[in-house]
Write a protein that holds these residues in place. Structure first.
Motif: not given
Length: 108
Positions: A11-40
């Motif tokens: 389980m790694i839940d952390e902020d990141f910048k999407c390599a595809v669309c540049g969206f600043e992705v925030k951690k989910l807080g309930y499970t691991a974030r594994d994709h960009c919520p903007n472009c998926l």
């Protein structure tokens, strides 16, 4: 970084910048974030969820959707580099317009 490990899941839940669309992705807080919520999109970095052991590092492009549970879906991905397919559970804050767009695609 929040980490929790089991034999097949790290389980790694952390902020990141999407390599595809540049969206600043925030951690989910309930499970691991594994994709960009903007472009998926996602990165092909794991062999088992969260292990970061895959050497490919290609772009996982969303190509479809499948029903997962009564109220949830899995996003179907194909790696643009190695062409492997993977599935990830959609997150609560995913771009629902993109989810609908993917649901209308017929994948082989």
């Amino acid at each position: 970084m929040s980490e929790l490990s089991t034999p097949k899941f790290t389980m790694i839940d952390e902020d990141f910048k999407c390599a595809v669309c540049g969206f600043e992705v925030k951690k989910l807080g309930y499970t691991a974030r594994d994709h960009c919520p903007n472009c998926l999109s996602s990165l092909h970095v794991d062999i088992n969820p969260g292990d970061r052991l895959n050497k490919c590092h290609g772009i996982l492009q969303p190509i479809g959707i499948e029903k997962f549970k009564t109220d949830s879906y899995k996003i179907i991905y194909e790696c643009k580099k190695c062409h492997q397919r993977h599935k990830n559970i959609m997150a609560v804050d995913d771009n629902f317009d993109k989810i609908i767009e993917l649901s209308n695609k017929n994948i082989a």
